[in-house]
Enzyme design. Structure first.
Site, PDB file in Angstrom:
ATOM      1  N   GLY A  77       0.795  -1.229   0.000  1.00 36.27           N
ATOM      2  CA  GLY A  77       0.000   0.000   0.000  1.00 36.27           C
ATOM      3  C   GLY A  77       0.823   1.271   0.000  1.00 36.27           C
ATOM      4  O   GLY A  77       0.314   2.356   0.265  1.00 36.27           O
ATOM      5  N   LYS A 127       0.018   2.352  -4.429  1.00 39.34           N
ATOM      6  CA  LYS A 127      -0.364   3.679  -4.906  1.00 39.34           C
ATOM      7  C   LYS A 127       0.250   3.945  -6.274  1.00 39.34           C
ATOM      8  O   LYS A 127      -0.194   4.832  -7.005  1.00 39.34           O
ATOM      9  CB  LYS A 127       0.084   4.731  -3.886  1.00 39.34           C
ATOM     10  CG  LYS A 127      -0.601   4.577  -2.514  1.00 39.34           C
ATOM     11  CD  LYS A 127      -1.451   5.756  -2.224  1.00 39.34           C
ATOM     12  CE  LYS A 127      -2.282   5.807  -0.965  1.00 39.34           C
ATOM     13  NZ  LYS A 127      -2.382   4.755  -0.027  1.00 39.34           N
ATOM     14  N   ASP A 172      -5.580   9.850   2.051  1.00 39.30           N
ATOM     15  CA  ASP A 172      -4.774  10.796   1.270  1.00 39.30           C
ATOM     16  C   ASP A 172      -5.534  11.387   0.084  1.00 39.30           C
ATOM     17  O   ASP A 172      -5.050  11.361  -1.062  1.00 39.30           O
ATOM     18  CB  ASP A 172      -3.465  10.122   0.800  1.00 39.30           C
ATOM     19  CG  ASP A 172      -2.608   9.700   1.973  1.00 39.30           C
ATOM     20  OD1 ASP A 172      -3.034   9.887   3.127  1.00 39.30           O
ATOM     21  OD2 ASP A 172      -1.495   9.189   1.744  1.00 39.30           O
TER      22      ASP A 172
HETATM   23  C1  GDL Z   1       0.087   6.874   4.360  1.00 39.59           C
HETATM   24  C2  GDL Z   1      -0.559   6.116   3.259  1.00 39.59           C
HETATM   25  C3  GDL Z   1       0.291   4.931   2.814  1.00 39.59           C
HETATM   26  C4  GDL Z   1       1.777   5.223   2.911  1.00 39.59           C
HETATM   27  C5  GDL Z   1       2.081   5.523   4.356  1.00 39.59           C
HETATM   28  C6  GDL Z   1       3.542   5.798   4.669  1.00 39.59           C
HETATM   29  C7  GDL Z   1      -2.157   5.027   4.808  1.00 39.59           C
HETATM   30  C8  GDL Z   1      -3.565   4.630   5.087  1.00 39.59           C
HETATM   31  N1  GDL Z   1      -1.919   5.676   3.660  1.00 39.59           N
HETATM   32  O1  GDL Z   1      -0.479   7.780   4.872  1.00 39.59           O
HETATM   33  O2  GDL Z   1      -0.072   4.639   1.484  1.00 39.59           O
HETATM   34  O3  GDL Z   1       2.536   4.143   2.471  1.00 39.59           O
HETATM   35  O4  GDL Z   1       1.342   6.657   4.758  1.00 39.59           O
HETATM   36  O5  GDL Z   1       4.040   6.880   3.943  1.00 39.59           O
HETATM   37  O6  GDL Z   1      -1.296   4.783   5.608  1.00 39.59           O
END
Ligand code: GDL
Length: 468
Positions: free
Chosen positions: A16, A47, A124
């Site tokens: 993620g 992402k 985000d």
């Molecule tokens: C985030 C992002 C994630 C990212 C992480 C660290 C979530 C829900 N979303 O905010 O995609 O990898 O920080 O940078 O964590």
């Protein structure tokens, strides 16, 4: 069997992070690890897959679908549950049924491959929406709940075993405290989101040093369900200089009974996740006691054979020394801490530093530099490529510091200032980011103050002359 050990507990990995997604081969290896370590869930949410966020309405091509077919087959073979995520939040029109149908069409592509696990992620994204949507749903949480509930109902009509995860727009305590997503976001979500839909949560912070039982209990009351932890402890996409090879830590074993699952979103460089995921598996299946350092040492021992080289071998103790320097976001491991402390003392004392302390520091610096050199000879080239940037810059700093300490500490220093021909101004620690980083001082209490600004520095005097 405790609940967190059953197959209903979601234990595993979220792909993620921002940046380059893992390769099919890396995911295959991941599923092997997971099967061996008792981790049962994989959430596909990179992402860097354009179809996740920017072009979320567009269907995948036949070629991409073939890739997903293989991915699902790999998961099935290892008995890993596959979840497919979609993040429509950048520009979704919550009130438009056409956009709800786009989500259904995207999920249908995965359903046709046999996928049963889905996720809608609203992290985000802008926490505003169009006036029509606000008029219809009253709040962002209301709008997102309506979309998720409709998608969930539709999924369950097709397949009674389908499940849905949901990532809120404020997904950690700090965001909620700043009313990101609007006032009362979590309470509305708790009320309006169908109770069968699981909610993801990163803890008090995006990168949470600790996640306590008290924190989760308070949250669960608002959400009217136990959350699934999206754990960013080992994520490193936010800092290209770092990676995290330390153990799963800062979460008490009692936490397992308070959550629906623990999913780690780890280092972007897949090969660096051996210890993070190995120790997550150990944590999920441990008894009442949890000793992160002991789990780390065990995992390190298992990781060590991957450090076989084409040249001189790497001692396990040297791998530990290095990994202690790339440990966890909020602190180094014991050996790296000690090394830093010695370096600080030697530099502070300068000429007055005891010679045996200087010699001790230089020996440790040489050991770490030797490790960096040996890593270039790893048989496992993917592991080397994943480490390459870090060992290069670590080696440079150690080299400079070693030369400086040798020339100036523990003895009468020479009367001319220290220079290094290998670390020339403008080239060494150069570039836009390095300069910007020097402009504001990050204080330990979280505040920032301007640093003393140089009038100009090499490389800033003007544009590079054009060659003609
Ligand atoms: C985030 C992002 C994630 C990212 C992480 C660290 C979530 C829900 N979303 O905010 O995609 O990898 O920080 O940078 O964590």
């Amino acid at each position: 069997m405790a609940k967190h050990e059953s197959n209903h507990f979601l234990a595993g990995v979220i792909e993620g992070f921002y940046g380059q997604p893992w390769t099919p081969e890396e995911r295959q290896e991941l599923f092997q690890w997971m099967a061996a370590w008792g981790l049962n869930t994989y959430l596909y949410a990179p992402k860097g897959d354009l179809h996740q966020r920017a072009t979320w309405r567009e269907l995948y091509s036949a070629g991409a679908i073939a890739g997903f077919r293989d991915l699902l087959t790999d998961c099935r073979q290892r008995q890993v549950r596959f979840f497919y995520a979609l993040s429509p939040g950048l520009d979704i029109r919550y009130h438009e049924s056409a956009d709800w149908e786009h989500i259904q069409r995207r999920f249908s592509q995965m359903r046709e491959l046999g996928c049963q696990g889905f996720a809608l992620l609203f992290d985000d994204i802008p926490d505003r929406m169009e006036a029509e949507a606000l008029a219809r749903f009253g709040s962002l949480a209301g709008a997102q709940s309506a979309v998720a509930n409709a998608v969930f109902r539709w999924l369950r009509e097709q397949d009674p075993a389908a499940s849905l995860l949901f990532c809120p727009t404020p997904y950690c305590g700090r965001m909620v405290a700043h009313q990101h997503g609007g006032e009362g976001y979590l309470a509305i979500l708790g009320r309006e989101l169908a109770t069968e839909i699981d909610i993801l949560w990163t803890g008090p912070e995006i990168i949470s040093r600790e996640i306590t039982v008290a924190h989760i209990r308070e949250l669960a009351e608002l959400l009217r369900r136990k959350p699934v932890i999206w754990d960013n402890l080992h994520a490193n996409d936010y800092d290209g200089h770092r990676c995290f090879c330390g153990p799963y830590a800062g979460r008490p074993p009692e936490l397992r009974a308070e959550v629906r699952g623990l999913l780690s979103n780890p280092n972007s460089e897949f090969p660096l996740n051996f210890i993070p995921l190995r120790t997550l598996g150990s944590f999920v299946h441990a008894g009442e006691a949890w000793d992160p350092r002991a789990a780390y040492n065990e995992a390190l021992q298992e990781w060590w054979p991957r450090f076989a080289t084409g040249g001189a071998s790497i001692p396990l103790a040297d791998l530990r020394f290095f990994a202690d320097g790339y440990y966890l976001p909020h602190g180094e491991g014991a050996e790296a801490q000690e090394f830093l402390q010695t370096a600080r003392e030697v530099l502070t004392r300068g000429a007055a530093a005891p010679p045996d302390q200087v010699a001790g520091f230089l020996a440790q610096a040489t050991r770490l530099r030797a490790f960096c050199n040996r890593v270039t000879e790893l048989h496992d080239r993917r592991l080397f490529y994943a480490l390459n940037r870090r060992i290069w810059e670590l080696g440079e700093e150690l080299d400079l510091l070693g030369r400086f300490v040798e020339a100036t500490c523990g003895k009468v220093p020479p009367n001319k200032p220290f220079r290094s021909d290998f670390h020339l101004p403008g080239l060494y620690r150069g570039g836009l980011v390095a300069r910007l980083q020097k402009m504001l001082i990050a204080e330990p209490d979280g505040t920032f103050t301007p640093a003393r600004q140089p009038e100009s520095s090499p490389g800033e005097a003007g544009p590079v002359p054009a060659a003609n």
